[in-house]
Design an enzyme around this catalytic site. Structure first.
Site, PDB file in Angstrom:
ATOM      1  N   LYS A  42     -11.054  -4.576  -4.637  1.00 37.91           N
ATOM      2  CA  LYS A  42     -12.054  -3.527  -4.782  1.00 37.91           C
ATOM      3  C   LYS A  42     -11.523  -2.311  -5.513  1.00 37.91           C
ATOM      4  CE  LYS A  42     -14.158  -3.971  -0.595  1.00 37.91           C
ATOM      5  NZ  LYS A  42     -13.026  -3.667   0.272  1.00 37.91           N
ATOM      6  N   LYS A  91      -4.680 -10.756  -7.021  1.00 40.00           N
ATOM      7  CA  LYS A  91      -6.033 -11.113  -6.601  1.00 40.00           C
ATOM      8  C   LYS A  91      -7.046 -10.087  -7.078  1.00 40.00           C
ATOM      9  CE  LYS A  91      -6.433  -8.578  -2.307  1.00 40.00           C
ATOM     10  NZ  LYS A  91      -7.683  -8.250  -1.719  1.00 40.00           N
ATOM     11  N   LYS A  97       0.836  -1.215   0.000  1.00 40.24           N
ATOM     12  CA  LYS A  97       0.000   0.000   0.000  1.00 40.24           C
ATOM     13  C   LYS A  97       0.865   1.257   0.000  1.00 40.24           C
ATOM     14  CE  LYS A  97      -4.222  -1.955   1.760  1.00 40.24           C
ATOM     15  NZ  LYS A  97      -4.838  -2.471   2.985  1.00 40.24           N
TER      16      LYS A  97
HETATM   17  P1  ADP Z   1     -10.220  -5.430  -0.953  1.00 41.99           P
HETATM   18  O1  ADP Z   1      -8.843  -6.019  -0.931  1.00 41.99           O
HETATM   19  O2  ADP Z   1     -11.001  -5.830  -2.150  1.00 41.99           O
HETATM   20  O3  ADP Z   1     -10.273  -3.945  -0.679  1.00 41.99           O
HETATM   21  P2  ADP Z   1     -10.843  -5.881   1.830  1.00 41.99           P
HETATM   22  O4  ADP Z   1      -9.425  -5.547   2.158  1.00 41.99           O
HETATM   23  O5  ADP Z   1     -11.923  -4.985   2.331  1.00 41.99           O
HETATM   24  O6  ADP Z   1     -11.003  -6.099   0.262  1.00 41.99           O
HETATM   25  O7  ADP Z   1     -11.110  -7.352   2.330  1.00 41.99           O
HETATM   26  C1  ADP Z   1     -12.387  -7.838   2.712  1.00 41.99           C
HETATM   27  C2  ADP Z   1     -12.370  -9.337   2.820  1.00 41.99           C
HETATM   28  O8  ADP Z   1     -12.355  -9.927   1.521  1.00 41.99           O
HETATM   29  C3  ADP Z   1     -11.132  -9.909   3.543  1.00 41.99           C
HETATM   30  O9  ADP Z   1     -11.557 -11.030   4.300  1.00 41.99           O
HETATM   31  C4  ADP Z   1     -10.240 -10.349   2.418  1.00 41.99           C
HETATM   32  O10 ADP Z   1      -9.385 -11.406   2.797  1.00 41.99           O
HETATM   33  C5  ADP Z   1     -11.256 -10.832   1.401  1.00 41.99           C
HETATM   34  N1  ADP Z   1     -10.726 -10.747   0.033  1.00 41.99           N
HETATM   35  C6  ADP Z   1     -10.436  -9.617  -0.658  1.00 41.99           C
HETATM   36  N2  ADP Z   1      -9.995  -9.928  -1.907  1.00 41.99           N
HETATM   37  C7  ADP Z   1      -9.999 -11.295  -1.987  1.00 41.99           C
HETATM   38  C8  ADP Z   1      -9.672 -12.237  -3.013  1.00 41.99           C
HETATM   39  N3  ADP Z   1      -9.300 -11.834  -4.231  1.00 41.99           N
HETATM   40  N4  ADP Z   1      -9.794 -13.561  -2.741  1.00 41.99           N
HETATM   41  C9  ADP Z   1     -10.224 -13.987  -1.517  1.00 41.99           C
HETATM   42  N5  ADP Z   1     -10.568 -13.155  -0.515  1.00 41.99           N
HETATM   43  C10 ADP Z   1     -10.465 -11.821  -0.736  1.00 41.99           C
END
Ligand code: ADP
Length: 334
Positions: free
Chosen positions: A200, A197, A115
């Protein structure tokens, strides 16, 4: 500890649209766990400030993320579904835990380094102490099971370290939290371009959002990287092809998966057909969630009621924990 009595806690940031990774990494487990355990699920609005200081879309995002949680099958009467900033005890516990977290270990965190690279203009202290805030969220309810995706593994390890330090110094107050997934291995839903991965806030075209319309889903899936196909039987699958199979395993039936696996083995696979099938199966899976979420989002008074109800449940649990914490720390002068 009695398995039935273990407490569950997890959160998702309202930094954008929820996607398939959030669903399969987190929400799918939430929905199953709500039947078995006392659960606290949170919209992590304070965490989103570490990378998204502009709050002009925050309210809309919080409402949408809440609606999406319910559309995925979460029952707000069964669980505490709440917004992080509605539980001010979070900030107090975060402060205490910060005294037990060391600069060196925080700087080494992989998500911090990623980040900091991505948001190099705003490497703030909140970003550095993200795992501390996350630990406060979890242990505020004395939770021990944390349904999350694979990307959160290191944060949970850090949470256990902070808890061990707290318990060692002030007495046995908190259980050690564990990352949890019903299928054993933590899930990582890959992005459609084969790099990392689904997420969002990054690579929008390679991420399938729960709010995507049918045509967008088709377009994104059809754009996924492939090649001319294997030329010799039983060739190992390249990463980007493996990812397509992984996605298929999430939404397609076993006969369909077998058909394409066999076609790959015998070098007769046509990736165009595979992606068409994958897109239709995705739509079948995602469209009902999208439609329900968009309905719920229009009902602001319902969403507000849910948030208040969640804040009350989470607030009661937080107040009880903080009473124990202050006593354990000797912060009780009268
Ligand atoms: P992002 O990375 O999309 O901003 P968050 O950090 O808010 O998402 O994570 C929310 C939840 O979703 C966490 O439990 C995270 O481990 C899960 N998560 C986010 N991206 C993935 C992914 N590509 N595969 C599996 N789990 C994910």
């Amino acid at each position: 500890m009695d398995k039935q009595k273990q407490i569950v806690m997890s959160g998702i940031r309202p930094t954008g649209y929820l996607h398939l990774g959030n669903y399969f990494g987190a929400l799918r487990n939430y929905v199953k766990m709500q039947e078995v355990y006392p659960c606290f699920f949170m919209v992590a609005d304070l965490h989103s400030l570490t990378t998204h200081p502009d709050t002009s879309f925050l309210k809309e995002n919080v409402h949408r993320v809440l609606a999406e949680h319910i559309a995925c099958g979460l029952n707000p009467d069964l669980v505490a579904l709440y917004c992080q900033s509605h539980v001010p005890e979070t900030a107090e516990l975060y402060l205490y835990l910060n005294m037990l977290a060391y600069k060196g270990e925080l700087e080494k965190t992989v998500t911090f380094k990623d980040k900091a690279r991505l948001h190099s203009e705003n490497v703030n202290a909140g970003l550095l102490t993200y795992p501390v805030l996350q630990t406060a969220d979890i242990i505020l309810h004395r939770a021990s099971l944390v349904p999350v995706g694979k990307d959160q593994e290191q944060h949970l390890e850090m949470a256990r370290n902070f808890v061990q330090r707290f318990n060692h110094r002030y007495g046995q107050v908190f259980p050690e939290p564990q990352a949890f997934n019903f299928g054993n291995e933590l899930v990582k839903v890959p992005s459609l371009d084969g790099t990392g991965k689904m997420s969002k806030s990054e690579n929008n075209l390679a991420t399938l959002y729960l709010a995507d319309c049918d045509d967008t889903i088709r377009k994104k899936v059809m754009k996924a990287k492939t090649d001319a196909g294997p030329t010799a039987p039983n060739t190992p699958r390249p990463d980007y092809i493996e990812n397509l199979f992984l996605l298929m395993q999430l939404v397609s039936d076993s006969a369909t998966i077998q058909l394409f696996e066999e076609a790959y083995r015998s070098c007769t696979i046509r990736y165009g057909d595979m992606k068409k099938q994958l897109a239709e199966d995705m739509i079948r899976f995602m469209a009902p969630i999208r439609d329900k979420a968009s309905q719920l989002q229009k009902d602001k008074s319902y969403l507000e009621k849910i948030m208040k109800q969640g804040a009350e449940k989470a607030g009661a649990s937080a107040a009880a924990t903080m009473e124990i914490v202050r006593n354990a720390m000797g912060l009780n002068y009268y």
